[in-house]
Motif scaffolding. Structure first.
Motif, PDB file in Angstrom:
ATOM      1  N   ARG A 156       0.824  -1.200   0.000  1.00  0.00           N
ATOM      2  CA  ARG A 156       0.000   0.000   0.000  1.00  0.00           C
ATOM      3  C   ARG A 156       0.851   1.239   0.000  1.00  0.00           C
ATOM      4  N   SER A 174      -1.270   7.095   2.862  1.00  0.00           N
ATOM      5  CA  SER A 174      -2.494   7.814   2.529  1.00  0.00           C
ATOM      6  C   SER A 174      -2.158   9.150   1.874  1.00  0.00           C
ATOM      7  N   GLU A 175      -3.148   9.701   1.171  1.00  0.00           N
ATOM      8  CA  GLU A 175      -2.892  10.949   0.452  1.00  0.00           C
ATOM      9  C   GLU A 175      -2.372  12.019   1.394  1.00  0.00           C
ATOM     10  N   LEU A 209      -1.693  10.626  -8.386  1.00  0.00           N
ATOM     11  CA  LEU A 209      -2.327   9.321  -8.226  1.00  0.00           C
ATOM     12  C   LEU A 209      -3.237   8.989  -9.405  1.00  0.00           C
ATOM     13  N   GLN A 213      -2.823   5.793 -11.660  1.00  0.00           N
ATOM     14  CA  GLN A 213      -3.963   4.886 -11.805  1.00  0.00           C
ATOM     15  C   GLN A 213      -4.265   4.655 -13.286  1.00  0.00           C
ATOM     16  N   SER A 248      -7.051   3.038  -6.064  1.00  0.00           N
ATOM     17  CA  SER A 248      -7.477   3.442  -4.728  1.00  0.00           C
ATOM     18  C   SER A 248      -8.975   3.216  -4.579  1.00  0.00           C
ATOM     19  N   ASP A 297     -11.031   3.002   2.224  1.00  0.00           N
ATOM     20  CA  ASP A 297      -9.993   2.043   2.579  1.00  0.00           C
ATOM     21  C   ASP A 297      -9.071   2.665   3.624  1.00  0.00           C
ATOM     22  N   GLY A 304      -3.750   3.167   2.200  1.00  0.00           N
ATOM     23  CA  GLY A 304      -3.670   4.028   1.022  1.00  0.00           C
ATOM     24  C   GLY A 304      -3.934   3.242  -0.243  1.00  0.00           C
ATOM     25  N   ALA A 305      -3.524   3.802  -1.380  1.00  0.00           N
ATOM     26  CA  ALA A 305      -3.728   3.158  -2.670  1.00  0.00           C
ATOM     27  C   ALA A 305      -2.931   1.865  -2.741  1.00  0.00           C
ATOM     28  N   GLU A 306      -3.458   0.905  -3.457  1.00  0.00           N
ATOM     29  CA  GLU A 306      -2.812  -0.396  -3.565  1.00  0.00           C
ATOM     30  C   GLU A 306      -1.929  -0.430  -4.814  1.00  0.00           C
TER      31      GLU A 306
END
Lengths: 251, 251
Positions: B36, B39-40, B58, B62, B69, B73, B76-78
């Motif tokens: 992960r 976080s932002e 991001l 993506q 993301s 969650d 954070g983004a995976e």
DNA sequence: CTAGTGCACTGGTCTGACCAGTAGGCTGCA
DNA sequence: TGCAGCCTACTGGTCAGACCAGTGCACTAG
């Protein structure tokens, strides 16, 4: 089994809706390359969203190669003509991330180039033959002078063949894969003496390929082009990957 | 000629620097799939930028298929495993925007599948032969029952062949181009009676191809696979594009 | 021990602001 | 009249701070 197949409920993010709309407008021809999008502030009014949302949408569109924006430009973002840049990027990533070996890339080039030659032998016009002639001529003139110029002429030859195949997918893939291969072997070129010998041999091979294309012998052109490429890249490919390349040669 | 070759000064946008850093971390293996991102709000601290900038970065990551993301969650983004999704998208766009015809796509499939078969004939293991056997078996069982299941089994066969070619690029391209073709002809399927006949013929063809692969006869496997695909898609391809397909058959 | 409830956190969105650029109109000088 | 140079009104890039609807986890009450 069977029953209604429910689709997972996709949360609709606002910026995605914007991306969809703009992408749709471009694909349907409502927006054509060269045209300008409204400014971000106009877009936020048209879509009734905030500027952050508009900007996130624009970032996605830009990443996909649809538009490009320039700070200070009194017009909005520019709609770009389609280019295989995005395709190129994802394939390059594939080569970097997904352990794609040089052998696999060269093998793929052999496959593409062989089919391009096969098709070109059957579909080429006189004009295209002339282009190929001219390219080989450039190769001859460059061989003793500049490796870069030789390379450029070589590329021109393969491009001419790819165009003659009349298959855009073959054309674009050829282009993309070639530039990746060239990037990979850049820097580890053979010594200067070897290089001149290599170029001379390569010219002879290209002449043979062109003869076959001119004669309309697709099968021969395909075989020769595979051999040409095998011969040209062999030294760069690790020994353990060579059998796989040879597997494409035995006809 | 020559002289110092100045590169155009690229304005460095903040979000691009972030994209570069994260992409680099993923490509170098510092960040591995499944991990992960912070976080932002953490990222904005680490990069000393605002959240909008982080989010634009991001969005780009993506769009390129590196991360994903999900709202709510707690992580954070995976970081995603590489997938040809981005490649798929750009090729699909190509098919939509750049007037790529069904004929060209089928032709490309013929090229890819033929080379996969050629290589598979030389490199296949017993295990892979068993997979192909199993796939044809599934096709036989499904032929009288469900076209969808037949299609799935057909796909499984071609995938097994592609894997046996030991070339990831061939594998992925096969996969991508196939799904585009399937999408294009979805909906305009032949009538039910024709379909059953088509499936039966297709099974016979696949058996012949597999025999050639088993026998190690690459050239034959390649030729048969081209014919199989030609026969299977012929009815969907407009008459004026068929000559180009036939050009791939005459060996 | 478990069912249920908060709470602290996430990403998604919004508002409003400032900055450095650009282009085109305007002004004032020659 | 012609043109050089300035000015202004925009652009995209960035920032700060706020709110909301979700999520998962810890804690609590039964």
């Amino acid at each position: 089994m069977g029953g209604p197949r429910f689709e997972p409920v996709r949360t609709i993010r606002a910026y995605e809706r914007i991306v969809e709309q703009v992408e749709g407008a471009i694909e349907s021809g409502t927006l054509t390359p060269g045209q300008r999008l409204p400014s971000e502030r106009d877009l936020m009014a048209q879509f009734s969203v905030s500027r952050s949302t508009v900007r996130e949408a624009l970032r996605v569109l830009q990443a996909r190669g649809f538009v490009q924006s320039r700070p200070g430009d009194p017009n909005g973002a520019e709609v770009l003509p389609f280019s295989p840049a995005a395709l190129h990027r994802s394939m390059t990533t594939l080569a970097r991330v997904d352990e794609l070996s040089l052998g696999e890339l060269v093998q793929f080039r052999m496959v593409l180039d062989a089919s391009a030659n096969l098709l070109a032998a059957r579909l080429r016009t006189e004009e295209q033959l002339a282009e190929m002639d001219a390219a080989i001529d450039r190769m001859r003139k460059a061989a003793e002078v500049s490796y870069d110029e030789f390379s450029a002429a070589d590329v021109a030859f393969h491009d001419a063949v790819a165009r003659a195949s009349r298959n855009k997918l073959i054309q674009i893939s050829t282009e993309v894969v070639r530039s990746i291969v060239v990037n990979l072997i850049a820097g580890k070129l053979a010594s200067s003496d070897d290089r001149v010998a290599l170029m001379r041999r390569s010219i002879r091979h290209h002449e043979e390929v062109l003869d076959a294309v001119r004669a309309g012998d697709g099968a021969l052109a395909a075989r020769l082009s595979r051999e040409t490429m095998y011969d040209y890249y062999l030294d760069y490919v690790p020994a353990d990957e060579r059998p796989a390349l040879r597997a494409l040669l035995e006809d």
